[in-house]
Enzyme design. Structure first.
Site, short mmCIF file in Angstrom:
data_model
loop_
_atom_site.label_atom_id
_atom_site.label_comp_id
_atom_site.label_asym_id
_atom_site.label_seq_id
_atom_site.Cartn_x
_atom_site.Cartn_y
_atom_site.Cartn_z
N ASP A 29 -7.13 4.11 -4.52
CA ASP A 29 -7.77 3.99 -3.20
C ASP A 29 -8.38 5.37 -2.96
OD1 ASP A 29 -7.86 2.03 -0.70
OD2 ASP A 29 -7.48 3.99 0.14
N LYS A 89 0.87 -1.19 0.00
CA LYS A 89 0.00 0.00 0.00
C LYS A 89 0.90 1.22 0.00
CE LYS A 89 -4.40 1.06 0.21
NZ LYS A 89 -5.57 0.26 -0.22
#
Ligand code: NDP
Ligand code: 2IT
Length: 449
Positions: free
Chosen positions: A162, A122
């Site tokens: 995201d 991430k």
């Protein structure tokens, strides 16, 4: 286990979100470690909580007034035991190491559940795209990529979107990657259809969340048709969760953003949802404007002093949190249960605080944790990677069919693992255990690396 949590707290001081995610997984997998002492000896869990690599960097850029701006960039390469690092970029002012480590950690197990060969990662920045011009966003994305590109590659690390990173940002990021590498490869997912993107990727997380809810309902011989639903957020995940609820004959009562929420008792119709998509994706407006256009809806501003979110305090059958982490506190969870909600399928990552999760479990409602129910997005990202490698594009029907099958398989993996370890119907334990075991087996096979 207490010692392990203490060690994590000492090594990661103040990283509340990361420690929250770790504590939940550790609790779930304790019986697996008891059954498999070799995992303890090989310190599999201890290795999993330490990112394989953490990249921190400066992102300088110039705003429209000619002023120099500096943001901080991150990429957490959490675990590559079962495939290249895979997971989104988040651009939001709240982004910090703890949030990205929790998201990277969750991603490892989520990706393992998808059945596809993807490790977990991430990244992102504390950059706030809100109120920025397209040119500012472009300059920021180009600067961001000019540093991180050296760590990425189609077999190394494949980011995606995201919060705050959608089609526009992926385009700018891809453009700079391609220029620097002089290579057109599937290094980011969520690309435009004309340049290597997959059909259904924009829809996938929201659709998957609702497919998962349908699977849970099917265990009780029920379906979404006729059910009333509370949805939070109004971004990518919320929009397509709402679309799928409508398609399956359910009624959507709410949507929100970080300023407030709308409650539309008459239900958010297809036409109204089209307006929300235009408002949010094109005009980049606020959800408040929905109530100005449709006076039958009521807008309520968020008041943190209230101690609970009134969005979760309406009578309904289902709830789909699709905004952000820890958006459902213990009071919200109790309100949901008291209002008759008996299905919670998380579109967001870790939207429910641990006390809230316990309330759902104690009340035996159908509760799916994000790492299982929102895995549709990264699953179709995996399918985008496959199509890029094959240099082929599948049809909408083909990808949607794959997505449905993957969500079904995640559901049965959760049920299977929860049963095997003596907590039937507990999707939290099921998801954590099934994801953990797959990654643990790969780590054991590869030795101490
Ligand atoms: P978007 O940026 O498209 O939308 C985010 C939405 O959540 C916006 O409505 C935003 O409101 C709201 N929101 C963000 N932060 C907060 C906050 N602190 N408080 C209240 N509302 C907030 O993001 P996505 O829809 O892509 O992501 C939503 C969630 O889903 C995140 O948890 C993400 O990690 C998760 N997720 C996303 C996937 C994807 O494929 N995109 C895949 C799997 C999970 P505002 O505009 O006011 O900020
Ligand atoms: O949290 C997530 O799974 C995502 N934001 C999507 C990740 C991806 O690589 O598609």
């Amino acid at each position: 286990m207490k010692e392990f949590i203490k060690m994590c707290e000492e090594c990661n001081p103040g990283e509340v979100e990361f420690l929250q995610a770790v504590a939940e997984v550790a609790e779930s997998v304790k019986p697996v470690l008891d059954k498999h002492p070799e995992y303890r000896t090989a310190k599999v869990l201890e290795r999993m909580v330490e990112p394989e690599r953490t990249i921190l960097f400066r992102i300088p850029w110039v705003n429209d007034r000619g002023e120099v701006q500096i943001n901080r960039g991150y990429r957490i390469e959490m675990n590559s035991a079962i495939g290249p690092y895979k997971g989104g970029f988040r651009f939001h002012p709240s982004v910090n190491l703890s949030i990205l480590k929790f998201l990277g950690f969750e991603q490892v197990y989520k990706n393992a559940l998808t059945t596809l060969p993807m490790g977990g990662g991430k990244g992102g920045s504390n950059f706030d795209p809100k109120g920025k011009s397209d040119n500012e966003v472009m300059r920021f994305c180009h600067s961001f990529m000019s540093e991180i590109f050296r760590h990425l590659g189609p077999n190394t690390d494949v980011p995606a979107g995201d919060i705050g990173v959608g089609a526009r940002e992926i385009g700018y990021l891809f453009g700079m990657y391609k220029k620097l590498r002089n290579e057109f490869t599937g290094v980011l997912t969520g690309k435009g259809l004309e340049w290597g993107g997959s059909l259904i990727r924009p829809e996938a997380t929201g659709y998957g969340t609702i497919y998962f809810a349908s699977e849970m309902l099917a265990t009780k011989d029920e379906a979404l048709e006729g059910k009333t639903c509370l949805i939070s957020g109004s971004g990518n995940v919320a929009q397509y969760a709402a679309e799928k609820v409508l398609e399956l004959g359910g009624k959507v009562l709410t949507l929100s953003d970080s300023s407030g929420y709308i409650y539309d008792e008459s239900g958010i119709s297809r036409e109204k949802l089209d307006y929300v998509m235009y408002l949010k994706n094109v005009e980049r407006g606020r959800i408040k404007e929905y109530a100005e256009k449709y006076p039958e809806a009521v807008y309520t501003a968020i008041d943190p002093a209230l101690g609970y979110n009134p969005l979760w305090n309406h009578k309904a059958d289902c709830a789909f949190p699709c905004a952000t982490q820890n958006e459902i506190n213990a009071k919200d969870a109790a309100n949901l249960v008291a209002n008759g909600v008996n299905v919670v399928s998380e579109g967001a990552n870790m939207p429910t605080v641990p006390e809230g999760v316990n309330i759902f479990l104690e009340n035996k409602i159908l509760y799916a944790p994000g790492k299982a129910s929102n895995a549709g997005g990264v699953s179709v990202s995996g399918l985008e990677m496959t199509q890029n490698s094959l240099r082929l594009s599948w049809t909408r029907e083909e990808v949607d069919d794959y997505l449905k099958r993957i969500m079904k398989s995640i559901h049965s993996a959760c049920i299977g693992a929860a049963d095997e370890y003596g907590t039937p119907g507990n999707y939290v334990n099921g998801a954590n255990i099934a994801g953990f075991v797959k990654v643990a087996k790969a780590m054991m096979a590869q030795g101490i690396v």
